[in-house]
Design an enzyme around this catalytic site. Sequence first.
Site, PDB file in Angstrom:
ATOM      1  N   HIS A  46       0.816  -1.371   0.057  1.00 43.98           N
ATOM      2  CA  HIS A  46       0.026  -0.027   0.165  1.00 43.98           C
ATOM      3  C   HIS A  46       0.990   1.064   0.006  1.00 43.98           C
ATOM      4  O   HIS A  46       2.065   1.099   0.323  1.00 43.98           O
ATOM      5  CB  HIS A  46      -0.845   0.172   1.467  1.00 43.98           C
ATOM      6  CG  HIS A  46      -1.627  -1.151   1.638  1.00 43.98           C
ATOM      7  ND1 HIS A  46      -3.001  -1.457   1.682  1.00 43.98           N
ATOM      8  CD2 HIS A  46      -1.185  -2.364   2.034  1.00 43.98           C
ATOM      9  CE1 HIS A  46      -3.307  -2.472   2.125  1.00 43.98           C
ATOM     10  NE2 HIS A  46      -2.271  -3.047   2.540  1.00 43.98           N
ATOM     11  N   TYR A  47       0.427   2.513  -0.239  1.00 45.35           N
ATOM     12  CA  TYR A  47       1.068   3.609   0.073  1.00 45.35           C
ATOM     13  C   TYR A  47       0.131   4.273   1.179  1.00 45.35           C
ATOM     14  O   TYR A  47      -1.191   4.031   1.427  1.00 45.35           O
ATOM     15  CB  TYR A  47       1.201   4.617  -1.212  1.00 45.35           C
ATOM     16  CG  TYR A  47       0.105   5.196  -2.041  1.00 45.35           C
ATOM     17  CD1 TYR A  47      -1.385   5.433  -1.317  1.00 45.35           C
ATOM     18  CD2 TYR A  47       0.109   5.473  -3.267  1.00 45.35           C
ATOM     19  CE1 TYR A  47      -2.148   5.943  -2.046  1.00 45.35           C
ATOM     20  CE2 TYR A  47      -0.905   5.975  -3.998  1.00 45.35           C
ATOM     21  CZ  TYR A  47      -1.887   6.318  -3.426  1.00 45.35           C
ATOM     22  OH  TYR A  47      -3.103   6.712  -4.084  1.00 45.35           O
ATOM     23  N   THR A  48       0.884   5.139   2.059  1.00 43.57           N
ATOM     24  CA  THR A  48      -0.011   5.595   3.156  1.00 43.57           C
ATOM     25  C   THR A  48      -1.156   6.570   2.748  1.00 43.57           C
ATOM     26  O   THR A  48      -2.157   6.948   3.384  1.00 43.57           O
ATOM     27  CB  THR A  48       0.803   6.272   4.308  1.00 43.57           C
ATOM     28  OG1 THR A  48       1.828   7.099   3.670  1.00 43.57           O
ATOM     29  CG2 THR A  48       1.875   5.311   4.758  1.00 43.57           C
ATOM     30  N   GLU A  71       2.837  -0.898   4.480  1.00 41.02           N
ATOM     31  CA  GLU A  71       2.536   0.206   4.089  1.00 41.02           C
ATOM     32  C   GLU A  71       3.713   1.042   3.646  1.00 41.02           C
ATOM     33  O   GLU A  71       4.749   1.080   4.575  1.00 41.02           O
ATOM     34  CB  GLU A  71       1.710   1.162   5.291  1.00 41.02           C
ATOM     35  CG  GLU A  71       0.298   0.750   5.417  1.00 41.02           C
ATOM     36  CD  GLU A  71      -0.811   1.248   4.653  1.00 41.02           C
ATOM     37  OE1 GLU A  71      -0.262   2.329   3.880  1.00 41.02           O
ATOM     38  OE2 GLU A  71      -1.750   1.079   4.698  1.00 41.02           O
ATOM     39  N   HIS A 125      -2.417  -2.972  -3.327  1.00 39.11           N
ATOM     40  CA  HIS A 125      -3.911  -2.793  -2.921  1.00 39.11           C
ATOM     41  C   HIS A 125      -4.864  -2.448  -4.001  1.00 39.11           C
ATOM     42  O   HIS A 125      -6.112  -3.044  -4.092  1.00 39.11           O
ATOM     43  CB  HIS A 125      -4.099  -1.532  -1.831  1.00 39.11           C
ATOM     44  CG  HIS A 125      -5.210  -1.613  -0.970  1.00 39.11           C
ATOM     45  ND1 HIS A 125      -5.315  -0.732  -0.072  1.00 39.11           N
ATOM     46  CD2 HIS A 125      -6.181  -2.511  -0.733  1.00 39.11           C
ATOM     47  CE1 HIS A 125      -6.316  -1.011   0.480  1.00 39.11           C
ATOM     48  NE2 HIS A 125      -6.957  -1.969   0.160  1.00 39.11           N
ATOM     49  N   ASP A 182      -3.439   2.337  -4.893  1.00 35.61           N
ATOM     50  CA  ASP A 182      -2.000   2.384  -4.441  1.00 35.61           C
ATOM     51  C   ASP A 182      -1.750   0.830  -4.572  1.00 35.61           C
ATOM     52  O   ASP A 182      -2.195  -0.146  -4.693  1.00 35.61           O
ATOM     53  CB  ASP A 182      -2.250   2.613  -2.869  1.00 35.61           C
ATOM     54  CG  ASP A 182      -3.017   1.698  -2.016  1.00 35.61           C
ATOM     55  OD1 ASP A 182      -4.321   1.585  -2.391  1.00 35.61           O
ATOM     56  OD2 ASP A 182      -2.677   1.456  -0.883  1.00 35.61           O
TER      57      ASP A 182
END
Length: 254
Positions: A34-36, A99, A141, A151
């Site tokens: 994921h990215y945050t 993340e 994700h 993401d």
Amino acid sequence: MSVATDTGVKARVHPSPNHGERPEGVAVDMVVLHYTGMPSAEAALQRLCDPRSEVSAHYVVNEDGSILQCVPEARRAWHAGRSSWKGASDINSRSIGVEIVNPGHEHGYRPFPEAQIEAVIALVGDICTRHGIQLWMVLGHSDIAPARKEDPGELFPWDRLAEAGVGLYVTPFPIRTGLLMQEGDSGQPVEALQTMLALYGYELDITGDFDLKTRQVVAAFQRHFRPEKVDGVADQSTIETLNALLRKLPSLSS
């Protein structure tokens, strides 16, 4: 306090209360990246550790390459939400969530720093080795939730990971002129496209109708495997890249 994995990947413990038991008999067989997607790393970490958010991940990788472990791998972190892959819908129970600090598309999406990518490669490689996770089960994700998520996005260097033996990737075929299939089309070619995407793992009904869901899945595929142009249109480059990827799967390569 710091901990080290078996291969020496170090992480600082930053506990989150947001986790639960993994179901008995369910093995970890995938990693979800994921990215945050928040303005700062601090804001993201606060949310991941806030019991009111009911969101968490096993690891957070900062832009400087430092790694935080928020949830023990033996526990079920809450990172995937509504999602599906290869027919399984409870992704949290069978996955490790990572993340990667980046503001994301809503807050100034930007390239991932080299130190951060090196840390992701080391961490995910170690996770895959210890859990016996296959290359094609290292996912974004957006792969498992194409209708909701983008993401880690088209700037994430999946090719770099694959070069290091982490995840599956093929060189995208060149983009050529001419339209092939898009939303609103129908027929056997659309059915074949849907079948190929489902074979790889995407949740998609085989209807022969290029509907909104099909466009979202095509865009998710492009975001991961053909990031130069993410438009949800199944052009020749997209289809050839998908075919090449499927040939990498052991079950389809013989």
